[in-house]
Every structure is written in C-alpha cells, then in structure tokens.
Design a protein around this motif. Sequence first.
Motif, mmCIF file in Angstrom:
data_model
loop_
_atom_site.group_PDB
_atom_site.id
_atom_site.type_symbol
_atom_site.label_atom_id
_atom_site.label_comp_id
_atom_site.label_asym_id
_atom_site.label_seq_id
_atom_site.Cartn_x
_atom_site.Cartn_y
_atom_site.Cartn_z
ATOM 1 N N THR A 14 0.856 -1.182 0.000
ATOM 2 C CA THR A 14 0.000 0.000 0.000
ATOM 3 C C THR A 14 0.888 1.227 0.000
ATOM 4 O OG1 THR A 14 -0.149 0.042 2.410
ATOM 5 C CG2 THR A 14 -1.892 -1.134 1.235
ATOM 6 N N ARG A 15 0.440 2.262 -0.655
ATOM 7 C CA ARG A 15 1.183 3.515 -0.742
ATOM 8 C C ARG A 15 0.226 4.675 -0.553
ATOM 9 N NH1 ARG A 15 4.810 0.460 -0.550
ATOM 10 N NH2 ARG A 15 6.364 -0.084 -2.086
ATOM 11 N N GLU A 16 0.774 5.835 -0.168
ATOM 12 C CA GLU A 16 0.000 7.072 -0.104
ATOM 13 C C GLU A 16 0.639 8.061 -1.052
ATOM 14 O OE1 GLU A 16 -0.451 8.613 3.814
ATOM 15 O OE2 GLU A 16 -1.330 6.773 4.581
ATOM 16 N N GLY A 17 -0.200 8.768 -1.804
ATOM 17 C CA GLY A 17 0.345 9.707 -2.761
ATOM 18 C C GLY A 17 -0.642 10.789 -3.132
ATOM 19 N N VAL A 32 3.890 9.200 -5.992
ATOM 20 C CA VAL A 32 4.278 8.711 -4.675
ATOM 21 C C VAL A 32 5.728 9.109 -4.437
ATOM 22 C CG1 VAL A 32 4.602 6.660 -3.240
ATOM 23 C CG2 VAL A 32 2.684 6.784 -4.819
ATOM 24 N N ASP A 64 -5.882 15.503 -4.667
ATOM 25 C CA ASP A 64 -6.329 14.686 -3.540
ATOM 26 C C ASP A 64 -5.183 13.819 -3.026
ATOM 27 O OD1 ASP A 64 -8.817 15.713 -3.959
ATOM 28 O OD2 ASP A 64 -9.720 13.856 -4.706
ATOM 29 N N ARG A 65 -5.137 13.610 -1.704
ATOM 30 C CA ARG A 65 -4.199 12.654 -1.122
ATOM 31 C C ARG A 65 -4.955 11.343 -0.977
ATOM 32 N NH1 ARG A 65 0.489 12.410 0.323
ATOM 33 N NH2 ARG A 65 0.863 14.615 0.062
ATOM 34 N N VAL A 66 -4.395 10.253 -1.557
ATOM 35 C CA VAL A 66 -5.103 8.977 -1.619
ATOM 36 C C VAL A 66 -4.230 7.846 -1.111
ATOM 37 C CG1 VAL A 66 -6.605 9.649 -3.531
ATOM 38 C CG2 VAL A 66 -4.399 8.592 -4.019
ATOM 39 N N ARG A 67 -4.887 6.744 -0.721
ATOM 40 C CA ARG A 67 -4.203 5.494 -0.376
ATOM 41 C C ARG A 67 -4.511 4.501 -1.489
ATOM 42 N NH1 ARG A 67 -5.544 4.551 4.880
ATOM 43 N NH2 ARG A 67 -3.564 5.411 5.539
ATOM 44 N N GLU A 84 -8.794 4.408 -0.713
ATOM 45 C CA GLU A 84 -9.594 5.475 -0.089
ATOM 46 C C GLU A 84 -8.968 6.825 -0.379
ATOM 47 O OE1 GLU A 84 -9.505 5.811 4.210
ATOM 48 O OE2 GLU A 84 -7.725 4.545 4.267
ATOM 49 N N LEU A 86 -7.877 10.082 1.328
ATOM 50 C CA LEU A 86 -7.532 10.526 2.673
ATOM 51 C C LEU A 86 -7.865 11.997 2.888
ATOM 52 C CD1 LEU A 86 -4.069 8.755 2.891
ATOM 53 C CD2 LEU A 86 -6.218 7.968 3.874
ATOM 54 N N GLU A 87 -7.590 12.807 1.867
ATOM 55 C CA GLU A 87 -7.799 14.252 2.006
ATOM 56 C C GLU A 87 -8.155 14.833 0.649
ATOM 57 O OE1 GLU A 87 -5.096 18.156 3.153
ATOM 58 O OE2 GLU A 87 -4.444 16.168 3.813
#
Length: 90
Positions: A14-17, A32, A64-67, A84, A86-87
């Motif tokens: 999983t990553r957030e970007g 990312v 948008d910040r997403v996972r 999802e 996130l922001e």
Amino acid sequence: MADETTTERATRKTREGLVVSTAMDKTAVVSVSDRVRHGRYDKTVQRNTRLYVHDEENEANEGDRVRIAETRPLSKKKRWRLVEILERAR
C-alpha cells in the motif's frame, strides 16, 4: 492434502500519494514520493514515482491525497487500485 498445508498469501503493498492527473476514464495518475539514502553520498534524496491507479467511480480529483493498493495487472501500465481518499484538494 490441501487442507493440511495452508499457504498464506503475501500482503499487498500500500502507498499514499498525490493525484496528479485524472484525464483518463476510470484511471488516475498518483505521484508517490519516497525518501532514500544516496548510496555514495549518504544524503537523503526524494524520489517520485508516477503510478497508474484504477478508479472505478472516477471519484478522485487532482490534488487529492489517496491510499492505493497493489493489485493484478489491469492494463499495460495499471497495477494499482484506489483504496480510499484521505484528504480532498482545497
């Protein structure tokens, strides 16, 4: 025999970007950033990777910040799916 030996599936990455493009249908491009130590100079450098993400409902917007999570290959470049948001972008 299959009941005795249980093989566990590896956990998916999983990553957030940050979403940088939503021009394609059902696809978003997520940048990312990863901080790594330089091999020779031991300085921390930031590397950015652009990943193609499956977004079924086209719900992500630029900024948008997403996972995201790793998944099977969905197309030539698309190997991630949106988990999802996130922001939301302001």
